[in-house]
Design a protein around this motif. Sequence first.
Motif, mmCIF file in Angstrom:
data_model
loop_
_atom_site.group_PDB
_atom_site.id
_atom_site.type_symbol
_atom_site.label_atom_id
_atom_site.label_comp_id
_atom_site.label_asym_id
_atom_site.label_seq_id
_atom_site.Cartn_x
_atom_site.Cartn_y
_atom_site.Cartn_z
ATOM 1 N N GLU A 147 -93.151 -67.963 19.096
ATOM 2 C CA GLU A 147 -92.026 -68.751 19.606
ATOM 3 C C GLU A 147 -90.698 -68.104 19.231
ATOM 4 O OE1 GLU A 147 -90.063 -73.233 19.210
ATOM 5 O OE2 GLU A 147 -92.100 -72.859 18.453
ATOM 6 N N ALA A 148 -90.623 -67.563 18.022
ATOM 7 C CA ALA A 148 -89.396 -66.896 17.584
ATOM 8 C C ALA A 148 -89.073 -65.694 18.471
ATOM 9 C CB ALA A 148 -89.517 -66.458 16.129
ATOM 10 N N PHE A 149 -90.078 -64.913 18.799
ATOM 11 C CA PHE A 149 -89.848 -63.737 19.639
ATOM 12 C C PHE A 149 -89.595 -64.132 21.089
ATOM 13 C CE2 PHE A 149 -91.561 -61.714 15.907
ATOM 14 C CZ PHE A 149 -90.877 -60.510 15.858
ATOM 15 N N ASP A 150 -90.239 -65.207 21.567
ATOM 16 C CA ASP A 150 -89.970 -65.698 22.921
ATOM 17 C C ASP A 150 -88.520 -66.148 23.050
ATOM 18 O OD1 ASP A 150 -92.564 -65.211 23.668
ATOM 19 O OD2 ASP A 150 -93.235 -67.297 23.492
ATOM 20 N N LYS A 151 -88.033 -66.898 22.061
ATOM 21 C CA LYS A 151 -86.649 -67.360 22.093
ATOM 22 C C LYS A 151 -85.680 -66.175 22.064
ATOM 23 C CE LYS A 151 -87.337 -71.896 19.905
ATOM 24 N NZ LYS A 151 -86.673 -72.736 20.934
#
Length: 321
Positions: A147-151
């Motif tokens: 999720e951190a990398f997607d954001k």
Amino acid sequence: MSRLLQVLLDDTLGTVWDISELVSEATWKTTRVIQPGSLDFRMIASPQITVANGNIVRVKWDEVPLFYGYVFSINRGQGEEISIKCYDQMRYLNAKDTYVFKNITAAAAVKRITDDVGLKWGHVADTKYVIPTLMGDGKKLLDILSEAFDKTVINTGIIYTLYDEFGALAVRDCAKEMKLNLQLGDQSLLYSYSYEHSIDSDTYNYFKLVQDNQETGHRNVYAAKDEANIAKWGKLIYYDKVDDNQNAAQINKLLDMLQKLKNRETRRLKLDVLGQPQLRAGCLVAVNISALGMNQDFLIDECSHQFRGGEYTTSIDLKVI
């Protein structure tokens, strides 16, 4: 098995066996989606060598480091061969935990979580984008980091990848740090390919972002659409909820970035090539196939290296960035 492939088995108690000549076949896989790399291999059983779960396995090709990981499964039947499955240290991020981060970058989240789990990290690029809120309650650590990398990519357009680099976790900018000096295609290592363009998986032409308004008790709605592509493909809706503390300018900027990233057909290319140890998920590689009118860089989404007998081949799934 060609002597160029070196496979070492470490019992973690001081004994290291070179089992290269006993390995009949092996497959090493990586994926750009944040998941552990895996190694599956078959070896001839030897009374002098005891394979146990937790053993360390190191693999090199012609002295180029490929895989460093741990035995997770051993399967032996009535024959003389043993089937062994290994994962790199990212496998330990399958554990679940609860985290609540405020104003943190993806890189900082990697360091914090991997330190807590007791894993090793090496080169971690500064991902720069500060995520207002990142949380997971009883969630897999891999999913929190994903999720951190997607954001980060949605808000910046920059694609980073997290992977195990022969025993140390690494975060790298795919475009700036992982561009290979290698071309695949016409008269260059390629022996088969398939090409697909699709609107089925990650294509959208209507974008709707909502935000809770604490003052009014209602939701603010931000939307953007491409009427031409809606007429062509039908309405493909992207919906998400944004952080409460983002302002209108930030949300509109996010809408613009989403349209650039997702209001288009996805194009995927699969190649089978002669074995190349530098190929791995997350790398950029040049592809030149005249029959497709194609001469450009692609991002490697999935990569599989196969070693059988004296043969070494690599299969890769690529996407346009």
